[in-house]
Scaffold this motif. Structure first.
Motif, PDB file in Angstrom:
ATOM      1  N   HIS A  74       0.847  -1.200   0.000  1.00  0.00           N
ATOM      2  CA  HIS A  74       0.000   0.000   0.000  1.00  0.00           C
ATOM      3  C   HIS A  74       0.877   1.242   0.000  1.00  0.00           C
ATOM      4  CE1 HIS A  74       0.851   0.534   4.283  1.00  0.00           C
ATOM      5  NE2 HIS A  74       0.657  -0.763   4.412  1.00  0.00           N
ATOM      6  N   SER A  75       0.246   2.408  -0.050  1.00  0.00           N
ATOM      7  CA  SER A  75       1.014   3.654  -0.074  1.00  0.00           C
ATOM      8  C   SER A  75       0.230   4.757   0.602  1.00  0.00           C
ATOM      9  CB  SER A  75       1.330   4.051  -1.519  1.00  0.00           C
ATOM     10  OG  SER A  75       0.140   4.279  -2.234  1.00  0.00           O
ATOM     11  N   SER A  76       0.941   5.816   0.978  1.00  0.00           N
ATOM     12  CA  SER A  76       0.267   6.992   1.513  1.00  0.00           C
ATOM     13  C   SER A  76       1.051   8.240   1.119  1.00  0.00           C
ATOM     14  CB  SER A  76       0.130   6.902   3.036  1.00  0.00           C
ATOM     15  OG  SER A  76       1.366   6.574   3.611  1.00  0.00           O
ATOM     16  N   ALA A  77       0.374   9.380   1.239  1.00  0.00           N
ATOM     17  CA  ALA A  77       1.016  10.649   0.917  1.00  0.00           C
ATOM     18  C   ALA A  77       0.949  11.548   2.139  1.00  0.00           C
ATOM     19  CB  ALA A  77       0.331  11.322  -0.265  1.00  0.00           C
ATOM     20  N   ARG A  78       1.968  12.371   2.291  1.00  0.00           N
ATOM     21  CA  ARG A  78       2.025  13.321   3.407  1.00  0.00           C
ATOM     22  C   ARG A  78       2.627  14.590   2.833  1.00  0.00           C
ATOM     23  NH1 ARG A  78       4.374  10.604   8.774  1.00  0.00           N
ATOM     24  NH2 ARG A  78       2.271   9.758   8.932  1.00  0.00           N
ATOM     25  N   GLY A  79       1.803  15.614   2.690  1.00  0.00           N
ATOM     26  CA  GLY A  79       2.310  16.831   2.048  1.00  0.00           C
ATOM     27  C   GLY A  79       2.753  16.514   0.636  1.00  0.00           C
TER      28      GLY A  79
ATOM     29  N   ASN B 118      -5.784  18.213   5.892  1.00  0.00           N
ATOM     30  CA  ASN B 118      -7.161  17.697   5.941  1.00  0.00           C
ATOM     31  C   ASN B 118      -7.428  16.859   7.193  1.00  0.00           C
ATOM     32  OD1 ASN B 118      -5.654  15.547   5.159  1.00  0.00           O
ATOM     33  ND2 ASN B 118      -6.598  15.284   3.146  1.00  0.00           N
ATOM     34  N   SER B 119      -6.585  16.989   8.216  1.00  0.00           N
ATOM     35  CA  SER B 119      -6.866  16.319   9.490  1.00  0.00           C
ATOM     36  C   SER B 119      -7.414  17.327  10.495  1.00  0.00           C
ATOM     37  CB  SER B 119      -5.580  15.690  10.049  1.00  0.00           C
ATOM     38  OG  SER B 119      -4.755  16.698  10.615  1.00  0.00           O
ATOM     39  N   SER B 120      -8.084  16.812  11.545  1.00  0.00           N
ATOM     40  CA  SER B 120      -8.688  17.718  12.530  1.00  0.00           C
ATOM     41  C   SER B 120      -7.619  18.409  13.383  1.00  0.00           C
ATOM     42  CB  SER B 120      -9.664  16.954  13.417  1.00  0.00           C
ATOM     43  OG  SER B 120      -8.962  15.932  14.089  1.00  0.00           O
ATOM     44  N   LYS B 121      -6.412  17.851  13.417  1.00  0.00           N
ATOM     45  CA  LYS B 121      -5.342  18.490  14.208  1.00  0.00           C
ATOM     46  C   LYS B 121      -4.820  19.764  13.555  1.00  0.00           C
ATOM     47  CE  LYS B 121      -3.662  14.397  16.549  1.00  0.00           C
ATOM     48  NZ  LYS B 121      -2.777  13.243  16.327  1.00  0.00           N
TER      49      LYS B 121
ATOM     50  N   ARG C 210       8.459  10.331   9.581  1.00  0.00           N
ATOM     51  CA  ARG C 210       7.741  10.911  10.725  1.00  0.00           C
ATOM     52  C   ARG C 210       7.646  12.417  10.567  1.00  0.00           C
ATOM     53  NH1 ARG C 210      10.809   6.997  13.854  1.00  0.00           N
ATOM     54  NH2 ARG C 210       9.479   5.155  13.848  1.00  0.00           N
ATOM     55  N   SER C 211       6.584  12.991  11.130  1.00  0.00           N
ATOM     56  CA  SER C 211       6.395  14.432  11.020  1.00  0.00           C
ATOM     57  C   SER C 211       5.594  14.936  12.209  1.00  0.00           C
ATOM     58  CB  SER C 211       5.663  14.756   9.718  1.00  0.00           C
ATOM     59  OG  SER C 211       5.283  16.104   9.719  1.00  0.00           O
ATOM     60  N   GLU C 212       6.000  16.085  12.720  1.00  0.00           N
ATOM     61  CA  GLU C 212       5.270  16.727  13.825  1.00  0.00           C
ATOM     62  C   GLU C 212       4.113  17.555  13.281  1.00  0.00           C
ATOM     63  OE1 GLU C 212       6.413  16.466  17.211  1.00  0.00           O
ATOM     64  OE2 GLU C 212       7.410  14.848  16.129  1.00  0.00           O
ATOM     65  N   THR C 213       4.115  17.792  11.985  1.00  0.00           N
ATOM     66  CA  THR C 213       3.145  18.706  11.391  1.00  0.00           C
ATOM     67  C   THR C 213       1.885  17.946  10.970  1.00  0.00           C
ATOM     68  OG1 THR C 213       5.051  19.886  10.494  1.00  0.00           O
ATOM     69  CG2 THR C 213       2.892  20.506   9.647  1.00  0.00           C
TER      70      THR C 213
END
Ligand SMILES: [Zn+2]
Length: 264
Positions: free
Chosen positions: A53-58, A136-139, A129-132
Motif C-alpha cells: 500500500h502507499s500513503s502521501a504526506r504533504g 485535511n486532518s482535525s489536528k 515521521r512528522s510533527e506537522t
C-alpha cells in the motif's frame, strides 16, 4: 512543481501494482535522486517483494512493500509516477522502474530535484515521521495555525504558506489561491494579520486542499473554473469575481498573483 493534490494523483498511479511482486528492477544508481541511499540494498530487497500500500504526506509519498521494505519518493520539481507495460524499456529520465509480471512501475524525473529513499525495518522510517498535522486532518486547526504564524511573525504571509513545517503540501499556486479566497495580500506581514484574517486563511486552506483533492487528486482534472489558478499565468489574467486585472510580483522568492480589489 507538484503540490499536495498532484502528489496524491501520482501516488495512486502505482495502485495498479498493489499485491504484485517485483520481479526485476532498473535504476540509475549514480543519479542525484538516489543521493545518500544504499541502492544495492534497495535492489536486493525489493526484488521478490510485493507492493502492499502507499500513503502521501504533504509533497511526500511512502510505498510499503512486503518483507518490511519501504520506498519514499519526493517528486521535486519535475518528478512523475506512471505505469507502463511489462516489456517497457526505461528511457533516460526513468531513474527507477519496478517490473512486475504484468506491468512496470516508473519513476521519472528530468531535472532530478526529486528524491528516492529506501528503508528496511518493521517500523516506518524516521524520515517519514512528522510533527506537522496534515491539512485535511482535525489536528490542523486554528490553534496549530496561530502558533505557527506567531513563530514566523516577521515574514510575509505568502512565505509562511510555503513552509512545509506549517502547511504541508502547499506550494506556489495553492498559496495564491488560498490568499485570494481569504482576501489577504500575499505580501502582508504576519504580525499585522487580524484574528478574522487568520481564521479566513485557515478556512481557505482547508477548502482549497479539499476541492483540489476532489478534482486534481481524483483524476487530474482542473480545479473549478472560477479559481484564480486559471488566470494566474495569463498576461491578461483577471480576477474571477469582478474581472479586475490580476497583479504579479515576486513575493517570498516566487512569482505571485493577486487581485488588488479583493485582497488587502
Ligand atoms: Zn478580485
Amino acid at each position: 512543481m507538484p503540490e499536495l493534490a498532484e502528489v496524491e494523483w501520482f501516488r495512486k498511479q502505482w495502485d495498479a501494482g498493489r499485491g504484485g511482486e517485483i520481479v526485476d528492477l532498473s535504476l540509475h544508481a549514480r543519479n542525484r535522486v538516489f543521493r545518500g541511499e544504499n541502492v544495492q540494498e534497495l535492489r536486493k530487497r525489493l526484488i521478490g517483494a510485493k507492493l502492499l500500500h502507499s500513503s502521501a504526506r504533504g509533497k511526500r509519498m511512502l510505498f510499503k512493500f512486503s518483507g518490511d521494505n519501504w520506498l519514499g519518493i519526493h517528486l521535486g520539481m519535475t518528478g512523475k509516477i506512471r505505469v507502463e507495460s511489462a516489456n517497457y524499456r526505461p528511457a533516460n529520465h526513468d531513474h527507477l522502474v519496478l517490473f512486475q509480471r504484468d506491468r512496470a512501475l516508473v519513476f521519472t524525473d528530468s531535472r532530478q530535484f526529486g528524491r528516492v529513499r529506501f528503508h528496511h525495518g518493521v517500523d516506518e522510517p524516521d524520515w517519514w515521521r512528522s510533527e506537522t498535522p496534515e491539512i485535511n486532518s482535525s489536528k490542523f486547526d486554528q490553534k496549530f495555525v496561530d502558533q505557527f504564524l506567531d513563530r514566523h511573525w516577521k515574514a510575509p504571509i505568502k512565505a509562511a504558506l510555503l513552509m512545509q513545517s506549517g502547511f504541508p503540501g502547499i506550494g506556489n499556486w495553492m498559496a495564491d489561491e488560498i490568499l485570494w479566497r481569504a482576501k489577504v495580500l500575499p505580501s502582508r506581514r504576519i504580525r499585522k494579520l487580524t484574528a478574522r484574517e487568520r481564521a479566513a486563511i485557515l478556512r481557505a486552506t482547508k477548502f482549497v486542499v479539499r476541492r483540489s483533492l476532489e478534482t486534481l487528486g481524483q483524476d487530474f482534472s482542473d480545479p473549478p473554473r472560477n479559481w484564480l489558478i486559471h488566470q494566474k499565468w495569463k498576461r491578461s489574467g483577471i480576477c474571477p469575481i469582478h474581472r479586475t486585472p490580476v497583479r504579479h510580483a515576486t513575493v517570498a522568492g516566487r512569482t505571485t498573483a493577486w487581485c488588488p480589489r479583493c485582497q488587502k
